[in-house]
Design a protein around this motif. Structure first.
Motif, PDB file in Angstrom:
ATOM      1  N   GLU A 104       2.865   9.421   7.416  1.00 55.56           N
ATOM      2  CA  GLU A 104       1.909   8.334   7.243  1.00 55.56           C
ATOM      3  C   GLU A 104       1.301   8.439   5.852  1.00 55.56           C
ATOM      4  O   GLU A 104       1.140   9.539   5.322  1.00 55.56           O
ATOM      5  CB  GLU A 104       0.796   8.380   8.296  1.00 55.56           C
ATOM      6  N   ALA A 105       0.989   7.293   5.261  1.00 57.02           N
ATOM      7  CA  ALA A 105       0.404   7.300   3.925  1.00 57.02           C
ATOM      8  C   ALA A 105      -0.301   5.984   3.658  1.00 57.02           C
ATOM      9  O   ALA A 105      -0.106   4.995   4.377  1.00 57.02           O
ATOM     10  CB  ALA A 105       1.488   7.537   2.876  1.00 57.02           C
ATOM     11  N   SER A 106      -1.113   5.987   2.603  1.00 59.74           N
ATOM     12  CA  SER A 106      -1.731   4.775   2.082  1.00 59.74           C
ATOM     13  C   SER A 106      -1.591   4.848   0.574  1.00 59.74           C
ATOM     14  O   SER A 106      -2.059   5.812  -0.046  1.00 59.74           O
ATOM     15  CB  SER A 106      -3.201   4.688   2.504  1.00 59.74           C
ATOM     16  N   PHE A 107      -0.940   3.880  -0.026  1.00 61.51           N
ATOM     17  CA  PHE A 107      -0.600   3.959  -1.444  1.00 61.51           C
ATOM     18  C   PHE A 107      -1.597   3.184  -2.298  1.00 61.51           C
ATOM     19  O   PHE A 107      -1.930   2.044  -2.000  1.00 61.51           O
ATOM     20  CB  PHE A 107       0.813   3.428  -1.670  1.00 61.51           C
ATOM     21  N   GLY A 108      -2.065   3.836  -3.374  1.00 55.60           N
ATOM     22  CA  GLY A 108      -3.070   3.257  -4.235  1.00 55.60           C
ATOM     23  C   GLY A 108      -2.504   2.339  -5.304  1.00 55.60           C
ATOM     24  O   GLY A 108      -1.284   2.089  -5.374  1.00 55.60           O
ATOM     25  N   LEU A 109      -3.388   1.855  -6.177  1.00 55.75           N
ATOM     26  CA  LEU A 109      -2.999   0.868  -7.189  1.00 55.75           C
ATOM     27  C   LEU A 109      -2.042   1.425  -8.235  1.00 55.75           C
ATOM     28  O   LEU A 109      -1.396   0.659  -8.942  1.00 55.75           O
ATOM     29  CB  LEU A 109      -4.249   0.321  -7.878  1.00 55.75           C
ATOM     30  N   GLN A 110      -1.939   2.752  -8.347  1.00 55.76           N
ATOM     31  CA  GLN A 110      -0.991   3.326  -9.308  1.00 55.76           C
ATOM     32  C   GLN A 110       0.462   3.066  -8.912  1.00 55.76           C
ATOM     33  O   GLN A 110       1.365   3.265  -9.718  1.00 55.76           O
ATOM     34  CB  GLN A 110      -1.233   4.828  -9.485  1.00 55.76           C
ATOM     35  N   TYR A 111       0.677   2.605  -7.684  1.00 55.16           N
ATOM     36  CA  TYR A 111       2.034   2.319  -7.211  1.00 55.16           C
ATOM     37  C   TYR A 111       2.290   0.811  -7.095  1.00 55.16           C
ATOM     38  O   TYR A 111       3.224   0.380  -6.437  1.00 55.16           O
ATOM     39  CB  TYR A 111       2.254   2.986  -5.847  1.00 55.16           C
ATOM     40  N   GLU A 112       1.471   0.027  -7.746  1.00 59.19           N
ATOM     41  CA  GLU A 112       1.520  -1.431  -7.583  1.00 59.19           C
ATOM     42  C   GLU A 112       2.721  -2.062  -8.276  1.00 59.19           C
ATOM     43  O   GLU A 112       3.085  -1.710  -9.397  1.00 59.19           O
ATOM     44  CB  GLU A 112       0.227  -2.044  -8.153  1.00 59.19           C
ATOM     45  N   GLY A 113       3.347  -3.009  -7.574  1.00 56.60           N
ATOM     46  CA  GLY A 113       4.375  -3.863  -8.150  1.00 56.60           C
ATOM     47  C   GLY A 113       3.795  -5.265  -8.202  1.00 56.60           C
ATOM     48  O   GLY A 113       2.994  -5.584  -9.081  1.00 56.60           O
ATOM     49  N   PRO A 114       4.139  -6.136  -7.223  1.00 55.13           N
ATOM     50  CA  PRO A 114       3.434  -7.413  -7.121  1.00 55.13           C
ATOM     51  C   PRO A 114       1.951  -7.145  -6.866  1.00 55.13           C
ATOM     52  O   PRO A 114       1.615  -6.161  -6.203  1.00 55.13           O
ATOM     53  CB  PRO A 114       4.094  -8.083  -5.905  1.00 55.13           C
ATOM     54  N   PRO A 115       1.059  -7.971  -7.396  1.00 47.22           N
ATOM     55  CA  PRO A 115      -0.374  -7.703  -7.224  1.00 47.22           C
ATOM     56  C   PRO A 115      -0.764  -7.443  -5.774  1.00 47.22           C
ATOM     57  O   PRO A 115      -0.519  -8.256  -4.885  1.00 47.22           O
ATOM     58  CB  PRO A 115      -1.022  -8.994  -7.741  1.00 47.22           C
ATOM     59  N   GLY A 116      -1.322  -6.249  -5.531  1.00 53.05           N
ATOM     60  CA  GLY A 116      -1.782  -5.886  -4.196  1.00 53.05           C
ATOM     61  C   GLY A 116      -0.732  -5.256  -3.307  1.00 53.05           C
ATOM     62  O   GLY A 116      -1.036  -4.855  -2.175  1.00 53.05           O
ATOM     63  N   PHE A 117       0.509  -5.127  -3.815  1.00 49.90           N
ATOM     64  CA  PHE A 117       1.597  -4.617  -2.975  1.00 49.90           C
ATOM     65  C   PHE A 117       2.370  -3.493  -3.668  1.00 49.90           C
ATOM     66  O   PHE A 117       2.380  -3.389  -4.891  1.00 49.90           O
ATOM     67  CB  PHE A 117       2.561  -5.744  -2.590  1.00 49.90           C
ATOM     68  N   LEU A 118       3.019  -2.669  -2.867  1.00 53.11           N
ATOM     69  CA  LEU A 118       3.793  -1.530  -3.360  1.00 53.11           C
ATOM     70  C   LEU A 118       4.988  -1.992  -4.193  1.00 53.11           C
ATOM     71  O   LEU A 118       5.682  -2.944  -3.835  1.00 53.11           O
ATOM     72  CB  LEU A 118       4.294  -0.707  -2.162  1.00 53.11           C
ATOM     73  N   HIS A 119       5.230  -1.306  -5.286  1.00 60.14           N
ATOM     74  CA  HIS A 119       6.414  -1.573  -6.105  1.00 60.14           C
ATOM     75  C   HIS A 119       7.667  -1.294  -5.274  1.00 60.14           C
ATOM     76  O   HIS A 119       7.767  -0.270  -4.598  1.00 60.14           O
ATOM     77  CB  HIS A 119       6.393  -0.674  -7.342  1.00 60.14           C
ATOM     78  N   GLY A 120       8.636  -2.206  -5.338  1.00 60.50           N
ATOM     79  CA  GLY A 120       9.852  -2.031  -4.540  1.00 60.50           C
ATOM     80  C   GLY A 120      10.612  -0.762  -4.869  1.00 60.50           C
ATOM     81  O   GLY A 120      11.213  -0.135  -3.996  1.00 60.50           O
ATOM     82  N   GLY A 121      10.569  -0.345  -6.134  1.00 59.78           N
ATOM     83  CA  GLY A 121      11.241   0.894  -6.515  1.00 59.78           C
ATOM     84  C   GLY A 121      10.604   2.115  -5.891  1.00 59.78           C
ATOM     85  O   GLY A 121      11.281   3.117  -5.621  1.00 59.78           O
ATOM     86  N   MET A 122       9.294   2.044  -5.656  1.00 62.47           N
ATOM     87  CA  MET A 122       8.620   3.145  -4.983  1.00 62.47           C
ATOM     88  C   MET A 122       9.121   3.283  -3.553  1.00 62.47           C
ATOM     89  O   MET A 122       9.270   4.402  -3.046  1.00 62.47           O
ATOM     90  CB  MET A 122       7.111   2.933  -4.976  1.00 62.47           C
ATOM     91  N   SER A 123       9.397   2.168  -2.900  1.00 62.77           N
ATOM     92  CA  SER A 123       9.947   2.224  -1.541  1.00 62.77           C
ATOM     93  C   SER A 123      11.254   3.004  -1.540  1.00 62.77           C
ATOM     94  O   SER A 123      11.509   3.818  -0.647  1.00 62.77           O
ATOM     95  CB  SER A 123      10.182   0.811  -0.995  1.00 62.77           C
TER      96      SER A 123
END
Length: 236
Positions: A104-123
């Motif tokens: 389980e995790a919660s990802f912060g703004l340092q991992y942002e791709g589209p505004p407010g969402f996780l960068h797809g590459g991080m996935s």
């Protein structure tokens, strides 16, 4: 040096503390709205601290003193490393609801791709680690040969999510893996579906890939099963 744990607990605690502080700094750096003068002061301090840390460094093929690839302990992994400034870090454990692993995790703004969402590459980075750890748990260590992600919906930042991975099929040196990312509050609605193929390298490939690896003292000691995976956390 602790003979029971296999590493210096004081050093591990210090590396973990520094990792926590650096992750906090990275998070603050992408959220802050302080004036330019404050940013410049912090930048100057950061450069001074980097100079202190560079007083003693290791080469690319030299393992950190706290690492044990055979035990899957990698303290600077960009996904699970407690000493890494860029790792969330994930705490991966056996999945009570299935044969694989979960985190389980919660990802912060340092991992942002589209505004407010996780960068797809991080996935992709996160799930490559999850699939690899699930393969290891099943006794099927290998290196990533293929990784495919089906993005069904964006993964929101600052929101608890659950990541899962498991073995789908075994055939010789090849292991087909599967996994997913979903909201912790709605685990049945998959946001990212993942599949991958891991292949155990032949002995000649292992020698070619990892033959130059040394331990922290500089002794030539290439791991027979080098990996970026981490030990499972047994605590629930």
């Amino acid at each position: 040096m602790s003979t029971e744990t296999g590493y210096d607990p004081e050093l591990m605690a210090a590396v973990t503390e520094l990792g926590d502080a650096l992750r906090g700094l990275v998070d603050a750096s992408v959220r802050t709205t302080v004036p330019p003068a404050d940013l410049q002061d912090v930048a100057a301090t950061a450069r001074e601290l980097a100079t202190r840390l560079r007083a003693q460094t290791r080469e690319r093929h030299q393992l950190p003193v706290l690492d044990d690839p055979v035990a899957f302990r990698r303290v600077f992994s960009p996904v699970t490393g407690v000493g890494s400034a860029v790792a969330p870090p994930l705490r991966i454990r056996a999945d009570d609801q299935g044969p694989g692993v979960v985190a389980e995790a919660s990802f912060g703004l340092q991992y942002e791709g589209p505004p407010g969402f996780l960068h797809g590459g991080m996935s992709g980075l996160l799930m490559d680690q999850m699939l690899g750890t699930a393969a290891i748990r099943a006794g099927r260590w290998g290196m990533t040969a293929h990784l495919a992600l089906d993005y069904r919906g964006p993964v929101p930042l600052d929101t608890p999510v659950v990541l899962r991975a498991w073995v789908a099929e075994e055939h010789g040196r090849r292991t087909t893996m599967a996994g997913s990312i979903a909201l912790a509050a709605d685990p049945d609605r998959i946001l990212v579906e993942v599949s991958g193929v891991f292949v155990t390298p032949r002995e000649d490939k292992l020698a070619a890939y990892f033959g130059d690896v040394t331990d922290a003292s500089g002794q030539h000691r290439p791991p027979g099963r080098a990996t970026d995976a981490t030990a499972l956390h047994e605590d629930r």
